[in-house]
Write a protein that holds these residues in place. Structure first.
Motif, PDB file in Angstrom:
ATOM      1  N   GLU A 131      57.528   3.400  39.663  1.00 17.60           N
ATOM      2  CA  GLU A 131      58.409   2.229  39.740  1.00 17.60           C
ATOM      3  C   GLU A 131      58.105   1.240  38.622  1.00 17.60           C
ATOM      4  O   GLU A 131      59.009   0.640  38.034  1.00 17.60           O
ATOM      5  CB  GLU A 131      58.244   1.558  41.100  1.00 17.60           C
ATOM      6  N   LYS A 133      59.556   2.578  35.408  1.00 12.74           N
ATOM      7  CA  LYS A 133      61.000   2.385  35.354  1.00 12.74           C
ATOM      8  C   LYS A 133      61.356   0.982  34.878  1.00 12.74           C
ATOM      9  O   LYS A 133      62.365   0.783  34.187  1.00 12.74           O
ATOM     10  CB  LYS A 133      61.606   2.662  36.727  1.00 12.74           C
ATOM     11  N   LYS A 134      60.528  -0.003  35.236  1.00  8.85           N
ATOM     12  CA  LYS A 134      60.810  -1.386  34.872  1.00  8.85           C
ATOM     13  C   LYS A 134      60.350  -1.730  33.457  1.00  8.85           C
ATOM     14  O   LYS A 134      60.629  -2.832  32.979  1.00  8.85           O
ATOM     15  CB  LYS A 134      60.148  -2.332  35.873  1.00  8.85           C
ATOM     16  N   ASP A 145      67.169  -6.819  45.024  1.00  4.68           N
ATOM     17  CA  ASP A 145      67.001  -6.947  43.573  1.00  4.68           C
ATOM     18  C   ASP A 145      68.244  -7.541  42.926  1.00  4.68           C
ATOM     19  O   ASP A 145      68.149  -8.360  42.001  1.00  4.68           O
ATOM     20  CB  ASP A 145      66.702  -5.577  42.962  1.00  4.68           C
TER      21      ASP A 145
END
Length: 442
Positions: free
Chosen positions: A97, A100-101, A338
Motif C-alpha cells: 500500500e 502504491k502511494k 480517501d
C-alpha cells in the motif's frame, strides 16, 4: 473529415495502429505453433470434451491456444491472475500500500513483483497441465503425449519451459503495445483471442440455416436481439452517476475579495468492478466440474451434475457469487474515505453535505445504490448465454464475460484513438499560433 482520413493524416497515430496490429498478428501466429511432444488431434478432442469446465473458460481467453496446446497455451492468464492478486494485496499489506502511494516509482516495483509472480504461476500451471496430459488419454483412448522425452529433456520439463517462455513473450507483447502502440496491450490480446472465435460461430449458425435446423426468420430475430444487447452493454459500460462537487476559491482584485465556487463532478461508473466478478464466479463454479474429470469420487460427480450450466442451481449460485464479488471488489478499489479526504484537502465539497465523514457516508450510500444497478446488469449479461443455448439452441456462447471484454476493450481503444487525434489537432493549432507577450506598467 472522417475518422479514417484523420487517422491517415496523423502519422504518429497511424504508426501506433500498424505497430499494434503487427504484434497482435505475431500473437495469433504463435497460437498455432504446437508444443513439442504432444498429439495435436488427440489434445484437441480431449479439450473439446472438457469445454464445459474451467478449461473451456481458459481456452476462451487464450483464443483457442489451450485446445491446440500451442506454445501460448497458458495465454496471458497468469499475468492477469498475478495482477489481480497484487491489486487485492495492496489493500491488505501495508508495504504494498505504501508502494502504491509513492507514485511512478512504487508502481514500477509493484509491476516488477507482478512479473515475478507471473513466472511462478506459469511454472506451477505448466507443471500441472503437463502432468494431467501425461496421465490422460483422448476420448477414443489415444495417449496425448507421444514423446516422453523432447530434446534430451523429460516432457514435463520441456513443457514447463515452453509454456512459461510463451507466457513471458505474450506479457512482453502486451507491454510493448501499451507503450508504443494504441490501447492496453493485455486487454487487446484477450480481445483478439475472443474475437477470433466469432467467424466460427457465424459459420455454425449459417450451417444450421443451410441444413434447415433453424429458420431464417429466427436467425434474423436473434441477430437483431444480439445487436440490441450489444447496444445495451455499451450504454451501461459508459453510464456514470455523477456527484456534484464544488470548490471554494478566494480571488483578490482591487483590494476586494470575492468567493467563487467552481463546479465539477465526481463520476462513478455503474459497473465499477468490470469483468472481475464474472471471472471469479465462473472459476469457482467450474472448478468442481473440472476436478471431477480427474478424480473419480461419487460426491464430486454428484456436485458436477448439480452444477449444470443450464440448471437453476448453477444460475442461482452464479448470480450470488457475482453480487458478492462485485461488492467485495468495489470496496477494495474505491475507498469513499480517501475520496472525501482528498476533496476536503483541496477545498472540495458536495453541496448540502458537510465535509469529512458526512461526505464519505454520502459517497458510500451512492456507491451502494450504483453497485446494485451494476450487479443486476452483470447478472443479466452473464446468465444470457445459458438461456440462449437452452431455449433457442444457439450453437455458440453469446454474452457473459466474453461480451463484456469485447465491448469494454473496444470502447477503451476507441477512446484512446480519439485522444490521440485531439492531441494532434491541438499541437497543430499551437504550431500555427504565435504567442505575443504584453508589457504591463504599474
Amino acid at each position: 473529415m472522417s475518422a479514417i482520413e484523420s487517422i491517415a493524416k496523423n502519422s504518429d497515430l497511424r504508426k501506433r495502429i500498424l505497430f499494434t496490429l503487427a504484434l497482435l498478428a505475431i500473437y495469433r501466429i504463435g497460437v498455432h505453433v504446437p508444443t513439442p511432444g504432444v498429439d495435436g488431434s488427440a489434445v484437441l478432442s480431449f479439450f473439446q470434451a472438457q469445454s464445459q469446465g474451467i478449461f473451456g473458460l481458459f481456452n476462451t481467453f487464450t483464443g483457442g491456444a489451450l485446445s491446440q496446446f500451442s506454445i501460448f497455451a497458458l495465454g496471458i492468464m497468469p499475468y492477469i491472475s498475478s495482477s489481480i492478486i497484487f491489486q487485492l494485496l495492496t489493500s491488505a499489506i501495508p508495504y504494498l500500500e505504501a508502494l502504491k502511494k509513492e507514485g511512478e516509482q512504487g508502481r514500477r516495483k509493484i509491476n516488477q513483483y507482478t512479473r515475478y509472480a507471473t513466472v511462478a504461476l506459469a511454472i506451477i500451471q505448466g507443471y500441472g497441465i503437463s502432468t494431467w496430459l501425461m496421465n490422460s488419454t483422448s476420448p477414443d483412448g489415444h495417449p496425448l503425449v507421444i514423446a516422453p522425452t523432447v530434446a534430451f529433456l523429460p516432457f514435463q520439463i520441456m513443457t514447463i519451459i515452453t509454456l512459461t517462455a510463451g507466457t513471458c513473450f505474450i506479457m512482453w507483447l502486451g507491454e510493448q503495445i501499451t507503450e508504443r502502440g494504441i490501447g492496453n496491450g493485455t486487454s487487446l490480446i484477450i480481445f483478439t483471442g475472443i474475437a477470433a472465435a466469432i467467424p466460427g460461430g457465424a459459420q455454425q449458425l449459417w450451417e444450421l440455416v443451410r441444413t434447415g435446423e433453424m429458420r431464417f426468420a429466427l436467425v434474423l430475430l436473434l441477430v437483431a436481439f444480439m445487436v440490441a444487447i450489444i447496444a445495451a452493454v455499451i450504454y451501461m459500460e459508459v453510464a456514470q452517476r455523477r456527484i456534484t462537487v464544488q470548490y471554494s476559491q478566494r480571488q483578490g482584485g482591487g483590494g476586494m475579495q470575492s468567493m467563487q465556487t467552481p463546479t465539477s463532478h465526481l463520476p462513478i461508473k455503474l459497473n465499477i468492478s468490470g469483468v472481475i466478478p464474472p471471472i471469479f464466479a465462473s472459476s469457482l463454479l467450474m472448478f468442481p466440474a473440472t476436478m471431477a474429470q480427474f478424480v473419480n469420487t461419487p460426491w464430486l460427480k454428484a456436485l458436477q451434475d448439480s452444477l449444470n450450466p443450464s440448471g437453476a442451481i448453477f444460475n442461482i449460485m452464479f448470480v450470488a457469487l457475482i453480487v458478492f464479488f462485485s461488492f467485495f471488489y468495489t470496496e477494495i478499489v474505491f475507498n469513499p474515505n480517501d475520496v472525501a479526504e482528498n476533496l476536503k484537502k483541496y477545498g472540495g465539497f458536495v453541496p448540502g453535505v458537510r465535509a469529512g465523514k458526512s461526505t464519505a457516508d454520502y459517497i458510500q450510500r451512492v456507491l451502494e445504490r450504483v453497485n446494485v444497478v451494476g450487479c443486476i446488469y452483470l447478472c443479466t449479461i452473464c446468465i444470457l448465454p445459458g438461456i440462449m443455448v437452452s431455449q433457442f439452441n444457439v450453437p455458440f456462447q453469446f454474452g457473459g464475460t466474453s461480451l463484456l471484454i469485447l465491448v469494454g476493450v473496444a470502447l477503451d481503444t476507441a477512446q484512446q484513438i480519439q485522444s490521440h487525434m485531439i492531441t494532434q489537432k491541438y499541437e497543430g493549432f499551437l504550431k500555427g499560433a504565435k504567442i505575443r507577450s504584453r508589457r504591463v506598467q504599474f
